[in-house]
Design a protein around this motif. Structure first.
Motif, mmCIF file in Angstrom:
data_model
loop_
_atom_site.group_PDB
_atom_site.id
_atom_site.type_symbol
_atom_site.label_atom_id
_atom_site.label_comp_id
_atom_site.label_asym_id
_atom_site.label_seq_id
_atom_site.Cartn_x
_atom_site.Cartn_y
_atom_site.Cartn_z
ATOM 1 N N ASP A 470 0.848 -1.191 0.000
ATOM 2 C CA ASP A 470 0.000 0.000 0.000
ATOM 3 C C ASP A 470 0.887 1.246 0.000
ATOM 4 O OD1 ASP A 470 -1.896 1.957 0.458
ATOM 5 O OD2 ASP A 470 -2.384 1.308 2.492
ATOM 6 N N THR A 471 0.500 2.225 -0.787
ATOM 7 C CA THR A 471 1.263 3.481 -0.857
ATOM 8 C C THR A 471 1.494 4.068 0.529
ATOM 9 O OG1 THR A 471 0.407 3.958 -3.062
ATOM 10 C CG2 THR A 471 1.261 5.810 -1.796
ATOM 11 N N TRP A 472 0.489 3.951 1.403
ATOM 12 C CA TRP A 472 0.618 4.526 2.749
ATOM 13 C C TRP A 472 1.681 3.824 3.590
ATOM 14 C CZ3 TRP A 472 -1.710 9.028 3.410
ATOM 15 C CH2 TRP A 472 -2.776 9.343 2.560
ATOM 16 N N PHE A 473 2.106 2.617 3.160
ATOM 17 C CA PHE A 473 3.116 1.903 3.930
ATOM 18 C C PHE A 473 4.473 2.605 3.850
ATOM 19 C CE2 PHE A 473 6.084 -1.469 5.065
ATOM 20 C CZ PHE A 473 5.423 -2.079 6.134
ATOM 21 N N SER A 474 4.696 3.332 2.759
ATOM 22 C CA SER A 474 5.937 4.119 2.688
ATOM 23 C C SER A 474 5.739 5.498 3.313
ATOM 24 C CB SER A 474 6.409 4.252 1.238
ATOM 25 O OG SER A 474 5.371 4.730 0.408
ATOM 26 N N SER A 475 4.555 6.084 3.140
ATOM 27 C CA SER A 475 4.367 7.444 3.647
ATOM 28 C C SER A 475 4.174 7.496 5.164
ATOM 29 C CB SER A 475 3.182 8.124 2.940
ATOM 30 O OG SER A 475 2.011 7.387 3.071
ATOM 31 N N TRP A 476 3.852 6.372 5.818
ATOM 32 C CA TRP A 476 3.742 6.437 7.283
ATOM 33 C C TRP A 476 5.123 6.554 7.949
ATOM 34 C CZ3 TRP A 476 2.690 1.805 11.003
ATOM 35 C CH2 TRP A 476 3.467 0.706 10.668
ATOM 36 N N LEU A 477 6.173 6.340 7.147
ATOM 37 C CA LEU A 477 7.549 6.470 7.645
ATOM 38 C C LEU A 477 8.137 7.849 7.329
ATOM 39 C CD1 LEU A 477 8.853 3.086 6.159
ATOM 40 C CD2 LEU A 477 7.593 3.432 8.291
ATOM 41 N N TRP A 478 7.357 8.722 6.700
ATOM 42 C CA TRP A 478 7.828 9.961 6.100
ATOM 43 C C TRP A 478 8.662 10.848 7.035
ATOM 44 C CZ3 TRP A 478 8.426 11.014 1.241
ATOM 45 C CH2 TRP A 478 8.458 12.332 0.768
ATOM 46 N N PRO A 479 8.264 11.096 8.281
ATOM 47 C CA PRO A 479 9.038 12.033 9.109
ATOM 48 C C PRO A 479 10.474 11.602 9.361
ATOM 49 C CG PRO A 479 6.851 11.691 10.034
ATOM 50 C CD PRO A 479 7.036 10.668 8.962
ATOM 51 N N PHE A 480 10.753 10.286 9.347
ATOM 52 C CA PHE A 480 12.141 9.875 9.603
ATOM 53 C C PHE A 480 12.814 9.239 8.389
ATOM 54 C CE2 PHE A 480 9.227 6.708 11.395
ATOM 55 C CZ PHE A 480 9.649 5.499 10.837
ATOM 56 N N SER A 481 12.050 8.625 7.490
ATOM 57 C CA SER A 481 12.690 8.051 6.299
ATOM 58 C C SER A 481 13.260 9.148 5.412
ATOM 59 C CB SER A 481 11.684 7.208 5.508
ATOM 60 O OG SER A 481 10.628 7.999 5.007
ATOM 61 N N TYR A 496 15.107 15.082 13.814
ATOM 62 C CA TYR A 496 14.017 14.232 14.287
ATOM 63 C C TYR A 496 14.032 14.252 15.815
ATOM 64 C CZ TYR A 496 10.682 10.482 14.884
ATOM 65 O OH TYR A 496 9.565 9.770 15.242
ATOM 66 N N PRO A 497 12.873 14.370 16.457
ATOM 67 C CA PRO A 497 11.540 14.482 15.860
ATOM 68 C C PRO A 497 11.308 15.845 15.206
ATOM 69 C CG PRO A 497 11.389 14.707 18.235
ATOM 70 C CD PRO A 497 12.807 14.329 17.935
ATOM 71 N N THR A 498 10.380 15.857 14.241
ATOM 72 C CA THR A 498 10.016 17.106 13.586
ATOM 73 C C THR A 498 9.104 17.905 14.518
ATOM 74 O OG1 THR A 498 8.083 16.147 12.477
ATOM 75 C CG2 THR A 498 10.202 15.972 11.342
ATOM 76 N N SER A 499 8.648 19.050 14.063
ATOM 77 C CA SER A 499 7.893 19.942 14.953
ATOM 78 C C SER A 499 6.387 19.857 14.746
ATOM 79 C CB SER A 499 8.356 21.391 14.730
ATOM 80 O OG SER A 499 9.751 21.495 14.856
ATOM 81 N N VAL A 500 5.954 20.035 13.523
ATOM 82 C CA VAL A 500 4.517 20.119 13.222
ATOM 83 C C VAL A 500 4.205 19.219 12.037
ATOM 84 C CG1 VAL A 500 2.620 21.633 12.485
ATOM 85 C CG2 VAL A 500 4.368 22.502 14.050
ATOM 86 N N MET A 517 2.319 6.132 15.102
ATOM 87 C CA MET A 517 2.631 4.742 15.461
ATOM 88 C C MET A 517 4.038 4.348 15.024
ATOM 89 S SD MET A 517 -0.857 2.747 14.383
ATOM 90 C CE MET A 517 -2.397 3.661 14.283
ATOM 91 N N SER A 518 4.358 4.620 13.758
ATOM 92 C CA SER A 518 5.663 4.185 13.242
ATOM 93 C C SER A 518 6.799 4.951 13.902
ATOM 94 C CB SER A 518 5.719 4.352 11.724
ATOM 95 O OG SER A 518 5.667 5.725 11.364
ATOM 96 N N GLY A 519 6.579 6.250 14.150
ATOM 97 C CA GLY A 519 7.638 7.036 14.780
ATOM 98 C C GLY A 519 7.991 6.503 16.159
ATOM 99 N N ILE A 520 6.964 6.231 16.955
ATOM 100 C CA ILE A 520 7.209 5.712 18.308
ATOM 101 C C ILE A 520 7.839 4.326 18.234
ATOM 102 C CG2 ILE A 520 6.080 4.948 20.421
ATOM 103 C CD1 ILE A 520 4.012 7.178 19.992
ATOM 104 N N MET A 523 11.509 4.745 16.045
ATOM 105 C CA MET A 523 12.453 5.759 16.519
ATOM 106 C C MET A 523 12.460 5.876 18.043
ATOM 107 S SD MET A 523 13.945 6.890 13.827
ATOM 108 C CE MET A 523 14.782 8.291 14.548
ATOM 109 N N GLY A 524 11.446 5.315 18.669
ATOM 110 C CA GLY A 524 11.401 5.360 20.130
ATOM 111 C C GLY A 524 10.833 6.642 20.687
#
Length: 908
Positions: A470-481, A496-500, A517-520, A523-524
């Protein structure tokens, strides 16, 4: 000391003679955007003393052309980025695009169809190569359109969800989740598009309220011992064709109507299959008859009921939307053809109780508009509850703030009731699932690297899973990928983490919550501390824009016609967090006029003060000499406080509106006009007034810059280049990095604001009276002011009143024992204003004119009264016509009263 400007031609001093007479956005916008980008102004400027401010741009589809959703997203995010950049934060806006699996594949498949071929004929490898050719050709289009909007993103860090780094991140996540037992392959019910021949996500389903039918059908009960007469249970359905796949009937356990038949068997009409009657809490007792048919293979709720009660799953509609062999005599029929035939056959058997009109929320594929079919399919899934629990806690414990706050409830409810996520798609374009199957031993291998031999038996007879993610499987990683993960890059450690995370409220579930979910999990820590949700942009009537309604507005056309700043300012000031906004062209025109106002007022100030030295002083350097000086500086100081607070609170619309009010009214309509009087004074008066004019203009441009970057940069450069030739004294090389205004509590002068507000009210009341009496604009009128203890203050303000209200020198009184005869009396605060009428107009001629007007009005009153006294008219005419005549009479009577009152005042 300003940074060395790479564009020396822009840094050269100018003369006011170089100022164009009119503001032309087309000649300005591309110039400044190129200047900013080539000058490196979009890159983060290291500042270890401050926490970085980072936004990951929601990646638009690579297939996309700019639409108003992109425009409002870019406007809000760019406003925040420019604001924090000016505040001195180390600011990074990461841009990128999404490969948009179904959308992109659909576009290329259409191209192939026009060429007389398809993807199956040319093969997977050739098809993927063809898609990449298309992407390379069109990917830059959406980037350039963001540039048109003024998006100050760091394009050197631009990412694409299918580039090498993000592909590595996707594979790492899949394998890690599989190893943790959070990814599995199984058979569950999913959204299936019979046209795209793929599972699709909830987000890719558009629910359309569609006129349909609710058919009530009787199911015979299997007789029990002692029953001599057939009993029935009735169900209501909008999809009669799925009756063929029923494996049960369900009722609510609390429904007293059915408590005696729970556990009995019903006979499925047309098929003859015996199916149980079960009790389940999921049944809505108020729908239809309170009893529902259970088709586990064709409805998500029924699927869950079926699992709880161990009901068989019988698929009667195939993946091609045609009936399967399990549908008996209906096999091979289209689903809608089968629906008609099933209903007709049920009617023949006397099993249709009734058919009602019913509105059905039909799910359509977002890409091809085909009605989706819920089907059981073997797919890859992510177990969401283990991931959702920490994401839920992050919001519940205040680690993440959602703006507006009301969406917190929406977020929480969704996570508390989350379902497993279908992540596989039956497509060729996208991240291919990193799973290999062995043709020899039948085992599968999940791997971060490509597999050539089976990890179980060593056989080379292996093949990769055909599906993509699913396209969203790559975009849910967006803030850190996008920052380099899974590598430990410098950017990842710093930003990282980003702000807004700023996006539309409509994807809070499908993207925003998943990013948390993916960030926590990976990335912890949380991926951002604030979720800002904007509303949808609707047309002037409040309707959603769509091509079928022919009400889609192209932002590129708006920018061509009115300028980018006008569109941005309209989007920013017409919206509030989380609420939809109406895009009204009159507002865009008004904000185009505001851009022109900024230009014209600035041009006037620069030309008026051209011969006065002193450069552009800071607010601390100006020397206020008059009440108006103190007032404008205090008003500006209050504005800086308010705007800074409002932007920090994400109230961008109110911030923009307050800047507009201040600049247009306080600065242009009042202080610039007052300056015309003050500039007629001595050298010190001219210097101090010039300093304040320039300083307030400078600070206003800084406040406006995040919203209207182009016109403000153009004016700001002219301001400094015409008044301050020594660039070493400039606060920055460009407005984009000029320091954000700082409020000073010492500059708040409440006394000046109160006193000048009274002067403004006096001037305004006199102006209104002039308009009411139709006094020629050039004519000066006498004015008597009874001002009490404020006589000394008003004595100083008489030149302003004379100039702005077009009066003779006002006569000031502490008190006045007798009201002047034949004078209009007004009240402004506690100030009494008397305007001798003889000084305003020829009283004799005015009385004569009023007498004629009164006579005409009275004649009309008489006519209307006579008409309404006629019973034939009142009884025969339509009620609305009679009421309209009564309204006309009331209006004329009120007009007579006003005219007579005015005549009495004039006559004394």
């Amino acid at each position: 000391m300003i940074e060395q400007d790479k564009h020396n031609e822009i840094a050269q001093p100018l003369s006011v003679a170089d100022l164009p007479k009119a503001y032309e956005p087309g000649s300005v916008e591309a110039k400044w955007y190129r200047f900013w980008e080539e000058g490196g102004y979009f890159k983060p400027r290291p500042n270890p003393a401050r926490k970085p401010f980072v936004i990951s741009m929601p990646p638009p589809n690579v297939t996309g052309a700019l639409h108003l959703g992109h425009a409002i997203t870019a406007t809000v995010e760019d406003s925040l980025i420019r604001y924090h950049r000016m505040k001195g934060d180390e600011t990074l806006w990461v841009p990128g695009e999404d490969h948009a699996g179904i959308a992109t594949q659909t576009v290329v498949e259409r191209l192939l169809a026009r060429e007389g071929t398809d993807r199956h004929k040319i093969g997977r490898e050739a098809f993927i190569e063809r898609v990449w050719q298309w992407v390379h050709q069109y990917k830059s289009r959406i980037q350039d359109q963001h540039r048109r909007l003024g998006a100050s993103a760091d394009w050197s860090r631009e990412r694409f969800t299918l580039d090498e780094g993000l592909s590595k991140a996707v594979r790492e996540v899949f394998v890690r989740l599989y190893e943790e037992g959070l990814i599995y392959r199984g058979e569950r019910i999913i959204n299936w598009c019979p046209r795209c021949m793929s599972a699709i996500s909830d987000l890719e389903v558009n629910h359309v309220e569609t006129p349909g039918k609710l058919t009530y059908v009787r199911y015979p009960l299997k007789p029990v011992e002692g029953e001599t007469e057939t009993k029935y249970i009735s169900v209501a359905t909008t999809r009669p064709e799925t009756i063929l796949g029923d494996t049960g009937v369900a009722v609510n356990p609390k429904d007293p109507r059915y408590k005696d038949i729970v556990g009995r068997l019903a006979i499925l009409p047309l098929i003859g299959r015996e199916i149980p009657i079960v009790a389940d809490e999921a049944v809505d007792a108020s729908f239809g008859t309170g009893a529902v048919k259970v088709t586990p293979a064709h409805d998500p709720t029924d699927f869950e009921i079926g699992l709880r009660h161990h009901l068989p799953q019988i698929q009667v509609i195939g993946f091609d939307a045609k009936m399967t062999p399990e549908a008996g005599v209906y096999a091979g029929q289209d689903r809608y053809e089968a629906r008609k035939n099933v209903v007709a056959d049920l009617e023949k058997q006397g099993l249709v109780v009734k058919v009602e009109d019913y509105t059905v929320p039909l799910g359509h594929c977002q890409r091809c508009d085909t009605v989706i079919e819920p089907l059981i399919s073997k797919q890859w899934f992510v177990k969401m509850m283990p991931l959702a629990t920490p994401a839920l806690a992050a919001v519940n414990y205040g680690l993440i703030k959602i703006v507006p706050e009301r969406f917190t409830k929406t977020y929480v409810e969704w996570l508390e009731n989350i379902h497993d996520w279908t992540i596989s798609r039956q497509l060729w374009w996208g991240h291919r699932i990193p799973v290999w199957y062995c043709d020899t031993c039948g085992e599968m291998t999940v791997s971060r690297e490509d597999v050539t031999t089976c990890s179980h038996c060593g056989s080379e007879a292996v093949h990769q899973d055909e599906d993509v993610l699913d396209t969203w499987f790559s975009s849910w990683l967006w803030p850190f990928s996008t920052l380099g993960w899974p590598e430990k890059t410098t950017d990842l450690q710093r930003y990282y983490p980003t702000s807004v995370m700023e996006t539309g409220y409509d994807i809070i579930f499908f993207w925003v919550a998943r990013m948390v979910m993916s960030g926590i999990h990976f990335m912890g820590t949380i991926p951002f501390d604030t979720i800002y949700l904007h509303g949808l942009v609707r047309d002037a009537k409040g309707e959603k824009m769509s091509k079928s309604k022919n009400n889609v507005v192209d932002p590129l056309e708006i920018m061509d016609k009115y300028g980018t700043d006008a569109l941005r300012f309209t989007l920013a000031t017409s919206s509030t967090p989380g609420n939809d906004m109406k895009l009204i062209e009159e507002r865009i025109v008004g904000n185009r006029n505001f851009a022109n106002k900024i230009w014209n007022a600035s041009r006037f100030v620069l030309m008026t003060t051209a011969e006065v030295g002193g450069g552009v002083p800071t607010l601390q350097e100006v020397q206020p000499r008059t009440l108006a000086d103190r007032w404008i500086l205090s008003r500006l100081n209050g504005l800086i406080q308010n705007v800074t607070r409002l932007i920090d609170d994400f109230q961008l619309g109110e911030a923009g509106r307050q800047i507009n009010d201040f600049f247009w009214s306080d600065y242009c309509d009042w202080y610039v006009e007052i300056a015309k009087v003050q500039m007629q004074g001595d050298e010190e008066a001219r210097k101090s007034t010039t300093g304040i004019l320039r300083a307030v203009l400078d600070q206003s441009l800084r406040l406006l810059h995040p919203f209207m970057p182009f016109v403000t940069e153009e004016v700001w450069q002219y301001l400094y280049r015409t008044s301050e030739p020594d660039t070493r004294l400039w606060p920055a090389s460009a407005l984009i990095i000029a320091p954000w205004p700082q409020a000073d509590i010492r500059e708040q002068d409440e006394q000046a604001e109160q006193e000048f507000a009274l002067v403004q009210e006096v001037i305004t009341r006199i102006r209104d009276a002039r308009n009411q009496m139709n006094v020629e604009s050039a004519r000066r009128i006498p004015a008597l002011l009874v001002v009490g203890d404020a006589i000394n203050m008003f004595e100083e303000q008489t030149p302003l009143i004379e100039f702005l209200a077009r009066t003779e020198k006002p006569q000031l009184y502490h008190t006045l024992d007798q009201k002047p005869e034949q004078a209009m009396s007004l009240l402004a605060g506690n100030v009494e204003i008397y305007l001798p009428l003889a000084g305003m107009l020829d009283i004799g001629k005015e009385l004569e004119r009023l007498d004629k007007e009164i006579a005409q009005a009275q004649q009309e009153v008489g006519r209307l009264q006579g008409k309404l006294a006629n019973q034939n008219f009142v009884t025969r005419a339509k009620p609305e016509v009679v009421e309209k005549e009564r309204e006309k009479l009331a209006a004329q009577e009120e007009r007579v009263a006003r005219l007579q009152a005015r005549r009495s005042e004039l006559a004394g």
